[in-house]
Motif scaffolding. Structure first.
Motif, PDB file in Angstrom:
ATOM      1  N   ASP A 223       0.837  -1.202   0.000  1.00  0.00           N
ATOM      2  CA  ASP A 223       0.000   0.000   0.000  1.00  0.00           C
ATOM      3  C   ASP A 223       0.874   1.256   0.000  1.00  0.00           C
ATOM      4  O   ASP A 223       2.105   1.176   0.066  1.00  0.00           O
ATOM      5  N   LEU A 224       0.250   2.426  -0.118  1.00  0.00           N
ATOM      6  CA  LEU A 224       0.994   3.679  -0.252  1.00  0.00           C
ATOM      7  C   LEU A 224       1.943   3.919   0.920  1.00  0.00           C
ATOM      8  O   LEU A 224       3.100   4.310   0.728  1.00  0.00           O
ATOM      9  N   LYS A 225       1.477   3.646   2.142  1.00  0.00           N
ATOM     10  CA  LYS A 225       2.322   3.850   3.323  1.00  0.00           C
ATOM     11  C   LYS A 225       3.577   2.976   3.243  1.00  0.00           C
ATOM     12  O   LYS A 225       4.691   3.439   3.486  1.00  0.00           O
ATOM     13  N   CYS A 226       3.405   1.722   2.887  1.00  0.00           N
ATOM     14  CA  CYS A 226       4.550   0.811   2.779  1.00  0.00           C
ATOM     15  C   CYS A 226       5.482   1.236   1.655  1.00  0.00           C
ATOM     16  O   CYS A 226       6.699   1.182   1.807  1.00  0.00           O
ATOM     17  N   LEU A 227       4.921   1.659   0.529  1.00  0.00           N
ATOM     18  CA  LEU A 227       5.756   2.103  -0.581  1.00  0.00           C
ATOM     19  C   LEU A 227       6.605   3.308  -0.180  1.00  0.00           C
ATOM     20  O   LEU A 227       7.782   3.386  -0.521  1.00  0.00           O
ATOM     21  N   LEU A 228       5.999   4.249   0.544  1.00  0.00           N
ATOM     22  CA  LEU A 228       6.760   5.412   1.002  1.00  0.00           C
ATOM     23  C   LEU A 228       7.871   5.003   1.965  1.00  0.00           C
ATOM     24  O   LEU A 228       8.992   5.500   1.876  1.00  0.00           O
ATOM     25  N   LEU A 229       7.551   4.094   2.874  1.00  0.00           N
ATOM     26  CA  LEU A 229       8.573   3.619   3.806  1.00  0.00           C
ATOM     27  C   LEU A 229       9.703   2.879   3.089  1.00  0.00           C
ATOM     28  O   LEU A 229      10.877   3.079   3.406  1.00  0.00           O
ATOM     29  N   VAL A 230       9.351   2.056   2.113  1.00  0.00           N
ATOM     30  CA  VAL A 230      10.370   1.352   1.333  1.00  0.00           C
ATOM     31  C   VAL A 230      11.214   2.373   0.565  1.00  0.00           C
ATOM     32  O   VAL A 230      12.449   2.264   0.520  1.00  0.00           O
ATOM     33  N   GLY A 231      10.549   3.369  -0.028  1.00  0.00           N
ATOM     34  CA  GLY A 231      11.270   4.401  -0.767  1.00  0.00           C
ATOM     35  C   GLY A 231      12.265   5.143   0.104  1.00  0.00           C
ATOM     36  O   GLY A 231      13.420   5.359  -0.285  1.00  0.00           O
ATOM     37  N   ILE A 232      11.837   5.499   1.290  1.00  0.00           N
ATOM     38  CA  ILE A 232      12.729   6.215   2.215  1.00  0.00           C
ATOM     39  C   ILE A 232      13.846   5.295   2.713  1.00  0.00           C
ATOM     40  O   ILE A 232      15.016   5.662   2.700  1.00  0.00           O
ATOM     41  N   ALA A 233      13.464   4.090   3.134  1.00  0.00           N
ATOM     42  CA  ALA A 233      14.457   3.165   3.704  1.00  0.00           C
ATOM     43  C   ALA A 233      15.551   2.800   2.698  1.00  0.00           C
ATOM     44  O   ALA A 233      16.720   2.701   3.068  1.00  0.00           O
ATOM     45  N   THR A 234      15.166   2.615   1.437  1.00  0.00           N
ATOM     46  CA  THR A 234      16.162   2.218   0.444  1.00  0.00           C
ATOM     47  C   THR A 234      16.967   3.400  -0.085  1.00  0.00           C
ATOM     48  O   THR A 234      17.940   3.205  -0.813  1.00  0.00           O
ATOM     49  N   SER A 235      16.575   4.626   0.290  1.00  0.00           N
ATOM     50  CA  SER A 235      17.270   5.787  -0.272  1.00  0.00           C
ATOM     51  C   SER A 235      18.048   6.604   0.755  1.00  0.00           C
ATOM     52  O   SER A 235      18.645   7.618   0.396  1.00  0.00           O
ATOM     53  N   ILE A 236      18.065   6.187   1.985  1.00  0.00           N
ATOM     54  CA  ILE A 236      18.842   6.919   2.988  1.00  0.00           C
ATOM     55  C   ILE A 236      20.318   6.928   2.598  1.00  0.00           C
ATOM     56  O   ILE A 236      21.013   7.933   2.753  1.00  0.00           O
ATOM     57  N   ASP A 237      20.789   5.842   2.019  1.00  0.00           N
ATOM     58  CA  ASP A 237      22.167   5.779   1.551  1.00  0.00           C
ATOM     59  C   ASP A 237      22.426   6.819   0.455  1.00  0.00           C
ATOM     60  O   ASP A 237      23.510   7.385   0.373  1.00  0.00           O
ATOM     61  N   ALA A 238      21.407   7.053  -0.370  1.00  0.00           N
ATOM     62  CA  ALA A 238      21.544   8.028  -1.455  1.00  0.00           C
ATOM     63  C   ALA A 238      21.692   9.447  -0.903  1.00  0.00           C
ATOM     64  O   ALA A 238      22.342  10.293  -1.521  1.00  0.00           O
ATOM     65  N   PHE A 239      21.116   9.707   0.258  1.00  0.00           N
ATOM     66  CA  PHE A 239      21.291  11.003   0.922  1.00  0.00           C
ATOM     67  C   PHE A 239      22.778  11.236   1.203  1.00  0.00           C
ATOM     68  O   PHE A 239      23.331  12.292   0.901  1.00  0.00           O
ATOM     69  N   SER A 240      23.417  10.221   1.764  1.00  0.00           N
ATOM     70  CA  SER A 240      24.853  10.308   2.046  1.00  0.00           C
ATOM     71  C   SER A 240      25.658  10.456   0.765  1.00  0.00           C
ATOM     72  O   SER A 240      26.656  11.174   0.723  1.00  0.00           O
ATOM     73  N   ALA A 241      25.220   9.781  -0.290  1.00  0.00           N
ATOM     74  CA  ALA A 241      25.910   9.905  -1.575  1.00  0.00           C
ATOM     75  C   ALA A 241      25.817  11.339  -2.096  1.00  0.00           C
ATOM     76  O   ALA A 241      26.776  11.847  -2.691  1.00  0.00           O
ATOM     77  N   GLY A 242      24.699  12.004  -1.872  1.00  0.00           N
ATOM     78  CA  GLY A 242      24.555  13.405  -2.273  1.00  0.00           C
ATOM     79  C   GLY A 242      25.547  14.295  -1.552  1.00  0.00           C
ATOM     80  O   GLY A 242      26.116  15.223  -2.145  1.00  0.00           O
ATOM     81  N   ILE A 243      25.768  14.019  -0.283  1.00  0.00           N
ATOM     82  CA  ILE A 243      26.774  14.759   0.485  1.00  0.00           C
ATOM     83  C   ILE A 243      28.149  14.540  -0.148  1.00  0.00           C
ATOM     84  O   ILE A 243      28.911  15.482  -0.360  1.00  0.00           O
ATOM     85  N   SER A 244      28.452  13.288  -0.460  1.00  0.00           N
ATOM     86  CA  SER A 244      29.744  12.968  -1.061  1.00  0.00           C
ATOM     87  C   SER A 244      29.918  13.645  -2.420  1.00  0.00           C
ATOM     88  O   SER A 244      30.992  14.155  -2.728  1.00  0.00           O
ATOM     89  N   LEU A 245      28.880  13.650  -3.231  1.00  0.00           N
ATOM     90  CA  LEU A 245      28.963  14.303  -4.536  1.00  0.00           C
ATOM     91  C   LEU A 245      29.229  15.797  -4.382  1.00  0.00           C
ATOM     92  O   LEU A 245      29.990  16.386  -5.147  1.00  0.00           O
ATOM     93  N   SER A 246      28.624  16.390  -3.381  1.00  0.00           N
ATOM     94  CA  SER A 246      28.872  17.808  -3.122  1.00  0.00           C
ATOM     95  C   SER A 246      30.321  18.035  -2.730  1.00  0.00           C
ATOM     96  O   SER A 246      30.962  18.975  -3.189  1.00  0.00           O
ATOM     97  N   LEU A 247      30.841  17.177  -1.887  1.00  0.00           N
ATOM     98  CA  LEU A 247      32.226  17.313  -1.440  1.00  0.00           C
ATOM     99  C   LEU A 247      33.217  17.109  -2.586  1.00  0.00           C
ATOM    100  O   LEU A 247      34.299  17.687  -2.579  1.00  0.00           O
ATOM    101  N   PHE A 248      32.844  16.291  -3.563  1.00  0.00           N
ATOM    102  CA  PHE A 248      33.685  16.095  -4.735  1.00  0.00           C
ATOM    103  C   PHE A 248      33.618  17.288  -5.685  1.00  0.00           C
ATOM    104  O   PHE A 248      34.399  17.378  -6.618  1.00  0.00           O
ATOM    105  N   GLY A 249      32.656  18.187  -5.462  1.00  0.00           N
ATOM    106  CA  GLY A 249      32.512  19.343  -6.332  1.00  0.00           C
ATOM    107  C   GLY A 249      31.709  19.053  -7.589  1.00  0.00           C
ATOM    108  O   GLY A 249      31.718  19.840  -8.526  1.00  0.00           O
ATOM    109  N   ASN A 250      31.013  17.919  -7.613  1.00  0.00           N
ATOM    110  CA  ASN A 250      30.167  17.577  -8.761  1.00  0.00           C
ATOM    111  C   ASN A 250      28.873  18.378  -8.736  1.00  0.00           C
ATOM    112  O   ASN A 250      28.419  18.798  -7.676  1.00  0.00           O
ATOM    113  N   ARG A 251      28.285  18.518  -9.886  1.00  0.00           N
ATOM    114  CA  ARG A 251      26.910  19.006  -9.946  1.00  0.00           C
ATOM    115  C   ARG A 251      26.016  17.820  -9.611  1.00  0.00           C
ATOM    116  O   ARG A 251      26.423  16.678  -9.755  1.00  0.00           O
ATOM    117  N   ILE A 252      24.788  18.093  -9.181  1.00  0.00           N
ATOM    118  CA  ILE A 252      23.960  17.013  -8.660  1.00  0.00           C
ATOM    119  C   ILE A 252      22.885  16.522  -9.620  1.00  0.00           C
ATOM    120  O   ILE A 252      22.465  15.367  -9.549  1.00  0.00           O
TER     121      ILE A 252
END
Length: 177
Positions: free
Chosen positions: A98-127
């Motif tokens: 259901d929608l609630k589970c999909l949102l939770l799965v989306g967030i849970a599987t993408s927390i790592d991507a948040f950290s990757a965004g930080i790393s991309l910024s530190l590398f000086g890349n555009r996002i």
């Protein structure tokens, strides 16, 4: 960060969504196409958005951490890699679509991507291009995982997570040089 590194990052980040989708593919027999698209769209969207959020939040503290950027990127990717490997050995959880589970799965599987965004910024890349690439690769891998889940009931998903963890650790080591 080179395009090859960004593609490897996108693949590594998408493994969580692929494995989750694989589990869903094993569990769900009805409305397979609809459920696969919903799950892939949700994970792809969150995987694309989270690096952007991490990237722009880094701007607030960039001047404080920029001298340590290589080590911070190494630490983040190594942490994520070890986390992926550790999670490969954990037991599976109950699934819902259901929608609630999909949102939770989306967030849970993408927390790592948040950290990757930080790393991309530190590398000086555009996002924007990396975020789109991460989202698209995740969408595709999620669809593939869901489809394979219905066909390969005994596929060892933990090896996908271990491979993703090793890729992240290698990207972290590369940031030191």
């Amino acid at each position: 960060m080179s395009y090859i590194s960004i593609i490897l990052l996108a693949i590594a980040l998408s493994i969580d969504a692929c494995v989750v989708s694989f589990s869903y593919g094993l569990a769900f027999t009805e409305n397979r196409f609809k459920n696969a698209i919903r799950l892939a769209a949700c994970t792809g969207l969150f995987q694309g958005l989270m690096p952007v959020i991490g990237y722009y939040l880094t701007g607030f503290v960039k001047s404080f951490i920029e001298p340590y950027a290589g080590f911070i990127v190494f630490a983040i990717f190594t942490y994520l890699g070890v986390k992926f490997i550790k999670e490969a050995f954990e037991k599976e959880k109950q699934l819902c679509i259901d929608l609630k589970c999909l949102l939770l799965v989306g967030i849970a599987t993408s927390i790592d991507a948040f950290s990757a965004g930080i790393s991309l910024s530190l590398f000086g890349n555009r996002i924007h291009k990396p975020a789109i690439l991460i989202g698209v690769v995740t969408f595709i891998n999620s669809l593939l995982g869901f489809g394979l889940g219905g066909k390969l009931k005994k596929f060892p998903t933990k090896w996908l997570e271990i491979t993703a963890g090793c890729l992240l650790i290698l990207l972290g080591l590369k940031s030191l040089f």
